[in-house]
Design an enzyme around this catalytic site. Structure first.
Site, PDB file in Angstrom:
ATOM      1  N   ARG A  72       0.834  -1.209   0.000  1.00 26.93           N
ATOM      2  CA  ARG A  72       0.000   0.000   0.000  1.00 26.93           C
ATOM      3  C   ARG A  72       0.877   1.271   0.000  1.00 26.93           C
ATOM      4  NH1 ARG A  72      -0.488   4.736   2.453  1.00 26.93           N
ATOM      5  NH2 ARG A  72       0.035   3.746   4.422  1.00 26.93           N
ATOM      6  N   CYS A  82       4.181   9.173   0.320  1.00 26.55           N
ATOM      7  CA  CYS A  82       2.804   9.620   0.136  1.00 26.55           C
ATOM      8  C   CYS A  82       2.770  10.624  -1.006  1.00 26.55           C
ATOM      9  CB  CYS A  82       2.281  10.262   1.416  1.00 26.55           C
ATOM     10  SG  CYS A  82       0.661  11.004   1.236  1.00 26.55           S
TER      11      CYS A  82
HETATM   12  P1  HMG Z   1     -13.148  14.521  -1.872  1.00 24.50           P
HETATM   13  O1  HMG Z   1     -12.975  15.028  -3.248  1.00 24.50           O
HETATM   14  O2  HMG Z   1     -13.130  15.496  -0.757  1.00 24.50           O
HETATM   15  O3  HMG Z   1     -14.424  13.579  -1.711  1.00 24.50           O
HETATM   16  O4  HMG Z   1     -12.010  13.426  -1.626  1.00 24.50           O
HETATM   17  P2  HMG Z   1     -15.895  13.731  -2.179  1.00 24.50           P
HETATM   18  O5  HMG Z   1     -16.701  12.956  -1.205  1.00 24.50           O
HETATM   19  O6  HMG Z   1     -16.236  15.183  -2.449  1.00 24.50           O
HETATM   20  O7  HMG Z   1     -15.918  12.938  -3.586  1.00 24.50           O
HETATM   21  C1  HMG Z   1     -15.264  13.417  -4.771  1.00 24.50           C
HETATM   22  C2  HMG Z   1     -15.121  12.272  -5.769  1.00 24.50           C
HETATM   23  O8  HMG Z   1     -14.326  11.216  -5.208  1.00 24.50           O
HETATM   24  C3  HMG Z   1     -16.432  11.629  -6.159  1.00 24.50           C
HETATM   25  O9  HMG Z   1     -16.267  11.119  -7.474  1.00 24.50           O
HETATM   26  C4  HMG Z   1     -16.537  10.460  -5.203  1.00 24.50           C
HETATM   27  O10 HMG Z   1     -17.344   9.437  -5.682  1.00 24.50           O
HETATM   28  C5  HMG Z   1     -15.108  10.017  -5.140  1.00 24.50           C
HETATM   29  P3  HMG Z   1     -16.723  11.936  -8.788  1.00 24.50           P
HETATM   30  O11 HMG Z   1     -18.177  12.224  -8.552  1.00 24.50           O
HETATM   31  O12 HMG Z   1     -15.881  13.188  -8.816  1.00 24.50           O
HETATM   32  O13 HMG Z   1     -16.421  10.997  -9.904  1.00 24.50           O
HETATM   33  N1  HMG Z   1     -14.757   9.330  -3.870  1.00 24.50           N
HETATM   34  C6  HMG Z   1     -14.227   8.108  -3.805  1.00 24.50           C
HETATM   35  N2  HMG Z   1     -13.865   7.223  -4.755  1.00 24.50           N
HETATM   36  C7  HMG Z   1     -13.350   6.059  -4.327  1.00 24.50           C
HETATM   37  N3  HMG Z   1     -13.152   5.744  -3.024  1.00 24.50           N
HETATM   38  C8  HMG Z   1     -13.506   6.604  -2.068  1.00 24.50           C
HETATM   39  C9  HMG Z   1     -14.062   7.847  -2.452  1.00 24.50           C
HETATM   40  N4  HMG Z   1     -14.501   8.911  -1.757  1.00 24.50           N
HETATM   41  C10 HMG Z   1     -14.927   9.799  -2.639  1.00 24.50           C
HETATM   42  N5  HMG Z   1     -13.302   6.267  -0.790  1.00 24.50           N
HETATM   43  C11 HMG Z   1     -10.922  11.589  -0.543  1.00 24.50           C
HETATM   44  C12 HMG Z   1     -11.828  12.790  -0.384  1.00 24.50           C
HETATM   45  C13 HMG Z   1     -10.442  11.161   0.813  1.00 24.50           C
HETATM   46  C14 HMG Z   1     -11.697  10.467  -1.206  1.00 24.50           C
HETATM   47  C15 HMG Z   1      -9.734  11.996  -1.452  1.00 24.50           C
HETATM   48  O14 HMG Z   1      -9.152  13.128  -0.895  1.00 24.50           O
HETATM   49  C16 HMG Z   1      -8.715  10.916  -1.599  1.00 24.50           C
HETATM   50  O15 HMG Z   1      -8.961   9.864  -2.163  1.00 24.50           O
HETATM   51  N6  HMG Z   1      -7.459  11.148  -1.101  1.00 24.50           N
HETATM   52  C17 HMG Z   1      -6.382  10.221  -1.235  1.00 24.50           C
HETATM   53  C18 HMG Z   1      -5.686  10.138   0.068  1.00 24.50           C
HETATM   54  C19 HMG Z   1      -4.594   9.067   0.043  1.00 24.50           C
HETATM   55  O16 HMG Z   1      -4.837   7.937  -0.358  1.00 24.50           O
HETATM   56  N7  HMG Z   1      -3.389   9.425   0.496  1.00 24.50           N
HETATM   57  C20 HMG Z   1      -2.338   8.499   0.634  1.00 24.50           C
HETATM   58  C21 HMG Z   1      -2.563   7.563   1.795  1.00 24.50           C
HETATM   59  S1  HMG Z   1      -2.230   8.339   3.378  1.00 24.50           S
HETATM   60  C22 HMG Z   1      -0.552   8.089   3.631  1.00 24.50           C
HETATM   61  O17 HMG Z   1       0.133   7.614   2.761  1.00 24.50           O
HETATM   62  C23 HMG Z   1       0.012   8.416   4.973  1.00 24.50           C
HETATM   63  C24 HMG Z   1       0.288   7.180   5.849  1.00 24.50           C
HETATM   64  O18 HMG Z   1       1.178   6.283   5.210  1.00 24.50           O
HETATM   65  C25 HMG Z   1       0.881   7.627   7.182  1.00 24.50           C
HETATM   66  C26 HMG Z   1       2.046   8.599   6.962  1.00 24.50           C
HETATM   67  O19 HMG Z   1       3.104   8.192   6.463  1.00 24.50           O
HETATM   68  O20 HMG Z   1       1.824   9.768   7.276  1.00 24.50           O
HETATM   69  C27 HMG Z   1      -1.012   6.412   6.145  1.00 24.50           C
HETATM   70 MG    MG Z   2       3.299   6.469   5.215  1.00 19.70          MG
END
Ligand code: HMG
Ligand code: MG
Length: 302
Positions: free
Chosen positions: A15, A240
């Site tokens: 992931r 990320c």
């Molecule tokens: P948003 O735009 O605020 O959400 O995104 P929304 O509810 O307004 O929806 C917008 C669009 O996204 C819509 O689609 C929804 O259907 C779709 P459209 O009508 O435009 O075609 N949507 C989704 N699609 C699939 N799965 C979902 C989903 N939710 C909405 N769950 C959201 C909010 C969180 C979805 C967006 O900001 C996002 O996907 N962000 C990605 C975040 C991410 O994956 N980051 C990397 C992981 S975190 C990380 O790596 C850190 C970690 O390792 C710890 C560290 O190291 O710090 C964990």
């Molecule tokens: Mg991380």
């Protein structure tokens, strides 16, 4: 100082490790990586995330990957779910644990999940409730607990604040993440201590990216506090997409070598793990990011 006798590692390579890859990585390769990790003795694997494919295209094959892995008894498979939509998509694939992910920094919360810290907690409430009702475990990832790419240093109080919110909504354990790898041992300990005010020692894990080469030192500093759960990525994969310039997690091979040398049990076969790291590095067409992996491969070759 009493170090824990045993450490549990969660490999987040499939992931966190692969989410930022620009080239498409076939689902079959991700599945094979999970197989190799569990064969090497990993008992927790973070497999994929259910996020917007527009935001993170690499994780769009979440269903295919989860359906393709051959589950092994005693292994916990976790996935990221940022909201109810993500949870509902994930639950069909029967994860053992879901991960809600927030940040100690407001700016990073906005960039990564497009909402404030307070809004993120509101989004997590129904996700946590649904998962707990379904008997699925809930972990909370806390990003930017030491530093933020947009806000700079993050005070431990802000980490404690987020940890308290996570605890309040029923999150069972949390990851203290140094997302951009800027932490040093005492700062990381302060972030962990702020979290330990809300969660027990068994409920807090360290998640250290290695951008500045501090992740192993930070791991040792966490061990000194009695922390015994850590996340790492095989071959040091990762980063990320919303943390510019941040490199991968500390390599699982490097952590296992450190712990082996200290007589701390992980249940992991280092040689098999090095093979898993060599496999994924070859698939990505670059050398492994693990120092231990490189050294052991060179020793074998020579
Ligand atoms: P948003 O735009 O605020 O959400 O995104 P929304 O509810 O307004 O929806 C917008 C669009 O996204 C819509 O689609 C929804 O259907 C779709 P459209 O009508 O435009 O075609 N949507 C989704 N699609 C699939 N799965 C979902 C989903 N939710 C909405 N769950 C959201 C909010 C969180 C979805 C967006 O900001 C996002 O996907 N962000 C990605 C975040 C991410 O994956 N980051 C990397 C992981 S975190 C990380 O790596 C850190 C970690 O390792 C710890 C560290 O190291 O710090 C964990
Ligand atoms: Mg991380």
């Amino acid at each position: 100082m009493k170090l824990p006798p045993r450490v549990q590692l969660i490999d987040v390579g499939p992931r966190d490790g692969l989410q930022n890859e620009k080239q498409p990585v076939p689902a079959a390769v991700k599945i094979e990586l999970v197989q190799r990790l569990q064969a090497a003795g990993l008992r927790e694997i973070e497999v994929t995330s259910y996020v917007s494919p527009k935001w993170v295209p690499q994780m769009a094959d979440n269903h295919e990957v989860m359906a393709g892995i051959h589950r092994q008894g005693g292994v916990r498979y976790s996935v990221l779910t940022p909201n109810l939509k993500g949870y509902e998509a994930a639950v069909a694939d029967r994860p053992d644990e879901i991960v809600v992910f927030g940040a100690a920094s407001e700016a990073f919360s906005q960039k990564n999940i497009n909402c404030s810290i307070a809004e993120s907690i509101e989004r997590f409430v129904p996700v946590v409730a649904a998962a707990r009702a379904a008997g699925i475990r809930v972990r909370g990832a806390m990003s930017c607990t030491v530093g933020c790419p947009y806000e700079g240093d993050i005070a431990p109080e802000r980490v404690g604040y987020l940890a308290g919110l996570m605890k309040g909504i029923g999150v069972q354990r949390v990851d203290v993440a140094d997302t951009i790898g800027v932490g040093t041992p005492r700062k990381v300990q302060a972030a962990l201590e702020a979290t330990l005010a809300h969660f027990g020692l068994d409920e807090v894990s360290g998640h250290f990216h290695d951008t500045y080469g501090q992740a192993l030192s930070n791991t040792l500093a966490a061990l000194e506090l009695g922390i015994w759960n850590f996340q790492s990525s095989v071959a040091g994969l990762g980063g990320c997409p919303y943390a510019k310039g941040a490199t991968g997690n500390v390599a699982t091979e490097d952590v296992v070598y450190l712990l082996n040398g200290m007589g701390i049990d992980t249940g992991i076969d280092l040689d098999a793990l090095v093979d898993a790291g060599a496999y994924i590095s070859e698939q990505l067409g670059r050398p492994t990011g693990s120092r231990v992996g490189r050294a052991l491969l060179a020793r074998r070759a020579g």
